[in-house]
Design a protein around this motif. Structure first.
Motif, PDB file in Angstrom:
ATOM      1  N   ASP A 104      55.321  -2.248  -0.648  1.00 18.97           N
ATOM      2  CA  ASP A 104      56.231  -1.095  -0.709  1.00 18.97           C
ATOM      3  C   ASP A 104      57.470  -1.568  -1.435  1.00 18.97           C
ATOM      4  O   ASP A 104      58.083  -2.558  -1.035  1.00 18.97           O
ATOM      5  CB  ASP A 104      56.607  -0.623   0.700  1.00 18.97           C
ATOM      6  N   TRP A 106      61.204  -0.478  -3.623  1.00 17.84           N
ATOM      7  CA  TRP A 106      62.235   0.464  -4.037  1.00 17.84           C
ATOM      8  C   TRP A 106      63.195  -0.247  -4.977  1.00 17.84           C
ATOM      9  O   TRP A 106      63.508  -1.420  -4.784  1.00 17.84           O
ATOM     10  CB  TRP A 106      63.040   0.982  -2.843  1.00 17.84           C
ATOM     11  N   LYS A 116      64.812   4.516  -6.533  1.00 17.40           N
ATOM     12  CA  LYS A 116      63.479   4.969  -6.947  1.00 17.40           C
ATOM     13  C   LYS A 116      62.431   4.184  -6.183  1.00 17.40           C
ATOM     14  O   LYS A 116      62.439   2.956  -6.207  1.00 17.40           O
ATOM     15  CB  LYS A 116      63.280   4.698  -8.438  1.00 17.40           C
ATOM     16  N   ARG A 117      61.515   4.872  -5.514  1.00 18.15           N
ATOM     17  CA  ARG A 117      60.339   4.200  -4.968  1.00 18.15           C
ATOM     18  C   ARG A 117      59.401   3.970  -6.135  1.00 18.15           C
ATOM     19  O   ARG A 117      59.143   4.894  -6.912  1.00 18.15           O
ATOM     20  CB  ARG A 117      59.672   5.113  -3.912  1.00 18.15           C
ATOM     21  N   GLN A 252      66.395  -1.854   5.061  1.00 21.85           N
ATOM     22  CA  GLN A 252      66.023  -0.445   4.961  1.00 21.85           C
ATOM     23  C   GLN A 252      66.414   0.089   3.593  1.00 21.85           C
ATOM     24  O   GLN A 252      67.399  -0.336   3.015  1.00 21.85           O
ATOM     25  CB  GLN A 252      66.760   0.359   6.026  1.00 21.85           C
ATOM     26  N   LYS A 253      65.653   1.066   3.152  1.00 26.75           N
ATOM     27  CA  LYS A 253      65.936   1.702   1.864  1.00 26.75           C
ATOM     28  C   LYS A 253      67.373   2.215   1.800  1.00 26.75           C
ATOM     29  O   LYS A 253      68.058   2.044   0.794  1.00 26.75           O
ATOM     30  CB  LYS A 253      64.931   2.849   1.681  1.00 26.75           C
ATOM     31  N   ALA A 254      67.835   2.836   2.890  1.00 27.64           N
ATOM     32  CA  ALA A 254      69.167   3.433   2.893  1.00 27.64           C
ATOM     33  C   ALA A 254      70.255   2.383   2.696  1.00 27.64           C
ATOM     34  O   ALA A 254      71.360   2.693   2.269  1.00 27.64           O
ATOM     35  CB  ALA A 254      69.398   4.182   4.206  1.00 27.64           C
ATOM     36  N   ASN A 255      69.937   1.132   3.003  1.00 28.93           N
ATOM     37  CA  ASN A 255      70.908   0.055   2.898  1.00 28.93           C
ATOM     38  C   ASN A 255      71.146  -0.392   1.455  1.00 28.93           C
ATOM     39  O   ASN A 255      72.163  -1.004   1.143  1.00 28.93           O
ATOM     40  CB  ASN A 255      70.407  -1.130   3.725  1.00 28.93           C
ATOM     41  N   ARG A 258      74.500   0.392  -0.293  1.00 26.75           N
ATOM     42  CA  ARG A 258      75.776  -0.211   0.098  1.00 26.75           C
ATOM     43  C   ARG A 258      75.762  -1.732  -0.019  1.00 26.75           C
ATOM     44  O   ARG A 258      76.641  -2.405   0.482  1.00 26.75           O
ATOM     45  CB  ARG A 258      76.163   0.239   1.512  1.00 26.75           C
TER      46      ARG A 258
ATOM     47  N   ARG B  75      85.426  -2.136   1.476  1.00 17.41           N
ATOM     48  CA  ARG B  75      85.197  -2.349   0.050  1.00 17.41           C
ATOM     49  C   ARG B  75      85.937  -1.269  -0.734  1.00 17.41           C
ATOM     50  O   ARG B  75      85.798  -0.080  -0.459  1.00 17.41           O
ATOM     51  CB  ARG B  75      83.700  -2.279  -0.262  1.00 17.41           C
ATOM     52  N   GLN B 259      58.477  12.465  -2.393  1.00 17.58           N
ATOM     53  CA  GLN B 259      57.663  11.652  -3.284  1.00 17.58           C
ATOM     54  C   GLN B 259      56.574  10.970  -2.472  1.00 17.58           C
ATOM     55  O   GLN B 259      56.840  10.387  -1.424  1.00 17.58           O
ATOM     56  CB  GLN B 259      58.507  10.599  -4.006  1.00 17.58           C
TER      57      GLN B 259
END
Lengths: 260, 405
Positions: A104, A106, A116-117, A252-255, A258, B75, B259
């Motif tokens: 997997d 990203w 983007k995955r 995690q993807k959301a990380n 940042r 930041r 997706q």
């Protein structure tokens, strides 16, 4: 005639010592020991310099920072942050590697703020234009290969087991890899990669091993030479840190958005 | 405008004092780029009051200054942007793409200031992406965005990420100058926009988004309430001249993006439902991207992209769109070489008018800091009822040489 060979076969069976193992079993045991000795490090960070060299000796350098999270019973999770070339600085790559299925992955593109995955069936594709394929850089898992012990052989004075690894992953770019495993430390010293036509494609040499946490050996230099195109890539790894307190949530993807 | 450019220059000169440092070091980090580019127009303009320069050079600068606190909880990011343009006085502009403070604490982060956000998955049209205004003088593909003032809260949970936005301060869409290429048939009266809300530009907008990954699925659900980023362009007679006056309506919009990532195929879908511009309408864009890895026994990957665009808005009540019933066919070639050479070519074809819009992009890295890019935008056989009709003679190629700091 027939009964004679049967008797002979029986004799061979009876006379073989009970602990005898096939070349496949011995290869598997070596691989299991390699994995066992390198488990328990939990998480790690490292900086990486990639020096790409073409046939004419022209060089190009990439600077990356990597974070790893050890995952029991599956491939590790990794985060790669690009610092150079400068046009891709800040780009981040998140990968959950798997032994038998596509990883997997990203990709975070900072200029567009877009994550983007990406499809990742192509583990055999080159990483950043280097001679390393994605599959060469992912963590070693016993389940990734079938094994066969070939012989004992020294590499620059280091006694090694020579083991052949046959990839289980259907989209692997290799038919087999021949691995020289240090007999005392159970770490790879050299790997030869054979392409889908079973021709020698690349040789990877692990150099400048250092031990961390009194247990884990890490090579500070990895040199991949492609015999078919004359190009090479040197990885210089520096500033290894283990058990830095990274958690699953850091991967995690959301990380990605940042990270720095 | 000139003053903005000067202040950006001042910012940059202070920034240059900081050496580019590895970004993991606490403290200052300096990055960004400067670029020289030129647009080459293939034809003479369609309208007599447009400048007829075929070669149109400009200079771009977008430095990036980041300060990170010792504990990495705070930041500060500053990304000013400026362009000098030889011929389009509206394209010569400056903007703060980012100027914000980010606070990170475990699974939570708060951003205050000017920021940039992207939502969505598709390639040919970005329907769901609504936070930032389009900076349409930069390019006509809608990918460039203006900085948006915002207060953003992100909470990352095991069950998905929730983001909440308060958006004070509206940014007007940028348009080419009255005598510039790509302005369309009628001049846009950019100085006198009309707002539905009596608060005008100071109307406070709100948005929330939920995003999650479930196995091979990446999903996003979003809601926006506020001033439409897309203006309706209303023909108005002013001083015996017909001008297009931008009208910014109050809307609310529900968005879905999804997706599914297969072994070599990405399936993509974006859907919106918008209220506030006449009757409620829906629009969607969906399709797939299939990649042939190591094509023709090389290291190169060839991607084939197909998307269908649908929009049932009423053009007399809502902002006009070209993407009402169109196909997009595209191909992406990635050489996976030392120079990261990439090519992207696409065509959008209207199913009814058969108007076509072609787009090509190529990028090649010369060295660690230098990169060269080429972009082309062309129309073909545009129907006079299509909104592309006004730019039918503005086919152009952009050549850009950038130095990344």
């Amino acid at each position: 005639m027939q009964s004679n060979s049967l008797v002979l076969a029986l004799l061979v069976l009876i006379c073989s010592p009970a602990f005898a193992e096939s070349a496949e079993e011995k290869g598997l045991k070596i691989a299991q020991e390699v994995e066992f000795r390198d488990s328990g490090w939990k998480d790690a960070t490292v900086t990486l310099k990639m020096i790409l060299q073409n046939k004419q000796g022209e060089e190009s350098t990439r600077l990356l920072r990597l974070k790893f999270l050890e995952v029991d019973g599956d491939g590790d999770k990794s985060l790669t942050i690009f610092d150079s070339p400068r046009d891709v600085s800040g780009t981040a790559f998140l990968s959950f590697s798997h032994a038998l299925t596509p990883d997997d992955q990203w990709l975070y593109l900072p200029a567009l703020k877009r994550t983007k995955r990406i499809a990742s069936a192509n583990k055999s594709g080159p990483f950043m234009g280097s001679q390393f394929a994605y599959e060469d850089l992912s963590s070693f898992e016993v389940a990734k290969y079938k094994y066969k012990y070939i012989k004992d052989e020294e590499v620059d004075g280091t006694p090694c087991f020579v083991v052949e690894n046959y990839p289980n992953y259907e989209h692997s770019g290799y038919t087999r890899q021949q691995v020289w495993v240090d007999k005392s430390r159970y770490i790879p010293i050299k790997i030869e990669f054979y392409d889908r036509k079973n021709d020698l494609l690349k040789t990877l040499a692990f150099k400048k091993y250092k031990q961390y946490l009194n247990k884990y050996w890490r090579a500070h230099e990895q040199l991949m030479i492609n015999h078919q195109n004359g190009k090479s890539t040197l990885l210089v790894l520096d500033d290894f840190q283990f058990q830095t307190g990274l958690k699953d949530s850091d991967f995690q993807k959301a990380n990605l958005k940042r990270l720095r | 405008m000139k003053q903005h450019v000067v202040s950006v220059l001042a910012l940059l000169s202070t920034g240059l004092l900081f050496q580019a440092t590895p970004a993991d070091a606490e403290g200052w980090d300096f990055a960004g780029y400067v670029a020289a580019e030129t647009r080459l127009f293939i034809n003479d303009p369609a309208y007599s009051n447009q400048r007829d320069d075929r070669v149109s050079p400009s200079l771009v600068i977008e430095p990036e200054l980041v300060y990170e606190s010792n504990n990495r909880q705070y930041r500060f990011t500053l990304v000013p942007f400026a362009r000098w343009d030889a011929h389009d006085e509206e394209r010569q502009h400056a903007d703060l793409r980012e100027a914000n403070l980010l606070y990170i604490k475990d699974n939570l982060d708060v951003l205050a200031g000017i920021g940039k956000v992207f939502w969505g998955v598709t390639e040919s049209r970005h329907l769901v992406d609504i936070i930032n205004q389009t900076d349409s003088v930069e390019d006509i593909d809608g990918e460039d965005k203006l900085g948006q003032p915002m207060l953003r809260l992100n909470v990352i949970n095991d069950w998905g990420t929730v983001s909440a936005f308060v958006l004070p301060g509206f940014r007007e869409r940028t348009f080419p100058a009255h005598d510039a290429r790509l302005r369309g048939a009628l001049v846009i009266d950019t100085d006198n926009p009309v707002y539905e809300s009596s608060d005008g530009q100071s109307h406070i907008d709100y948005a929330v988004r939920y995003a999650h990954t479930l196995g091979q699925w990446d999903l996003g659900l979003s809601y926006f309430d506020g001033t439409s980023r897309e203006p309706r362009l209303i023909p108005t007679i002013k001083n015996s001249q017909i001008l297009l006056v931008p009208h910014y309506d109050q809307i609310n919009q529900l968005g879905l993006d999804a997706q599914y990532t297969g072994e070599a195929t990405l399936w993509k879908l974006e859907l919106i439902s918008r209220h506030g511009q006449g009757r409620r309408f829906v629009a969607g864009v969906g399709g797939l991207e299939y990649t042939l890895y190591g094509v023709l026994n090389s290291k190169a990957d060839l991607g084939l992209i197909f998307e269908y665009q649908y929009d049932d808005r009423n053009p007399s009540e809502a902002p006009a769109t070209a993407a009402d019933d169109d196909f997009f066919l595209g191909t992406r070639l990635t050489l996976n070489d030392i120079s990261d050479t990439t090519f992207l070519a696409g065509v959008i074809i209207d199913r009814h008018t058969h108007s076509t819009f072609y787009s090509v992009e190529a990028a090649y890295r010369i060295s660690n800091n230098w990169k060269i890019e080429l972009e082309g935008r062309f129309t073909g056989g545009v129907d006079e009822n299509d909104i592309l009709y006004g730019i039918r003679d503005d086919d152009f190629i952009t050549l850009r040489l950038a130095y990344f700091i």
